[in-house]
Design an enzyme around this catalytic site. Sequence first.
Site, PDB file in Angstrom:
ATOM      1  N   GLY A  35      -4.970  -0.984  -1.999  1.00 21.56           N
ATOM      2  CA  GLY A  35      -6.401  -1.193  -1.781  1.00 21.56           C
ATOM      3  C   GLY A  35      -6.692  -2.672  -1.643  1.00 21.56           C
ATOM      4  N   LEU A  36      -7.915  -2.977  -1.289  1.00 23.64           N
ATOM      5  CA  LEU A  36      -8.321  -4.363  -1.087  1.00 23.64           C
ATOM      6  C   LEU A  36      -8.275  -5.167  -2.377  1.00 23.64           C
ATOM      7  CD1 LEU A  36     -11.436  -3.714   1.188  1.00 23.64           C
ATOM      8  CD2 LEU A  36      -9.258  -4.729   1.926  1.00 23.64           C
ATOM      9  N   LYS A  41      -7.464  -2.059  -8.508  1.00 22.59           N
ATOM     10  CA  LYS A  41      -6.094  -1.549  -8.652  1.00 22.59           C
ATOM     11  C   LYS A  41      -5.483  -1.891 -10.005  1.00 22.59           C
ATOM     12  CE  LYS A  41      -4.526  -3.839  -5.140  1.00 22.59           C
ATOM     13  NZ  LYS A  41      -5.800  -4.529  -4.808  1.00 22.59           N
ATOM     14  N   SER A  42      -5.473  -3.170 -10.342  1.00 26.37           N
ATOM     15  CA  SER A  42      -4.827  -3.603 -11.589  1.00 26.37           C
ATOM     16  C   SER A  42      -5.576  -3.100 -12.811  1.00 26.37           C
ATOM     17  CB  SER A  42      -4.717  -5.131 -11.627  1.00 26.37           C
ATOM     18  OG  SER A  42      -3.813  -5.596 -10.643  1.00 26.37           O
ATOM     19  N   SER A 109      -0.630  -4.154  -0.289  1.00 22.03           N
ATOM     20  CA  SER A 109       0.242  -3.438   0.666  1.00 22.03           C
ATOM     21  C   SER A 109      -0.590  -2.872   1.822  1.00 22.03           C
ATOM     22  CB  SER A 109       1.046  -2.341  -0.036  1.00 22.03           C
ATOM     23  OG  SER A 109       0.283  -1.600  -0.962  1.00 22.03           O
TER      24      SER A 109
END
Length: 202
Positions: A35-36, A41-42, A109
């Site tokens: 994702g951006l 995400k983290s 990614s």
Amino acid sequence: MEENNNIYPIFDRMLTRQDKEELLKQRGVMIWFTGLSGSGKSTIAIALERELHKRGLLCRILDGDNIRTGINNNLGFSETDRVENIRRIAEVSKLFIDTGIITIAAFISPNNDIREMAARIVGPDDFLEIFVSTPLAECEKRDVKGLYAKARRGEIKNFTGISAPFEAPEHPALSLDTSVLSLEESVNRLLEIVLPRVSRHE
């Protein structure tokens, strides 16, 4: 007596993945967040690790902080280096997974080719792709590190979402929009698909 022609006989004596999973009482799997920047995400990865840890499950998080400062500290941000960055991450992840460890990766990614490469290395049966689909506007509004502002001013080149494209996954195992879902809701949805994958049924 039959001669042993194996020049690496130690591999005949190494414990198998199954041996290690039986010891840990869990199955190794790759949970790959994409994702951006600023999508969450983290944050989700850390919260998921804590929930799995509470259940007695061993995990390892891989993200930019512990990869770019260590095994990949000789890589820059050219297209070639970005691909090599993900390749190394996938190879290291496979070692963890083969040891029965639940491996959680949180990386932008940004395209399908690079994520498909990671899935091939890890093995598609062990690869759970999670798309943190938080919209660009929300990610830019958060901008804790000021990266989007710098990218808008042209101070950061090839910044994903601004001056470089992001390809959404075609068939993620799960999509999570953190502009709509709370952290708890996101983790609960993850647990619904992760726990059956990592549980060993004796």
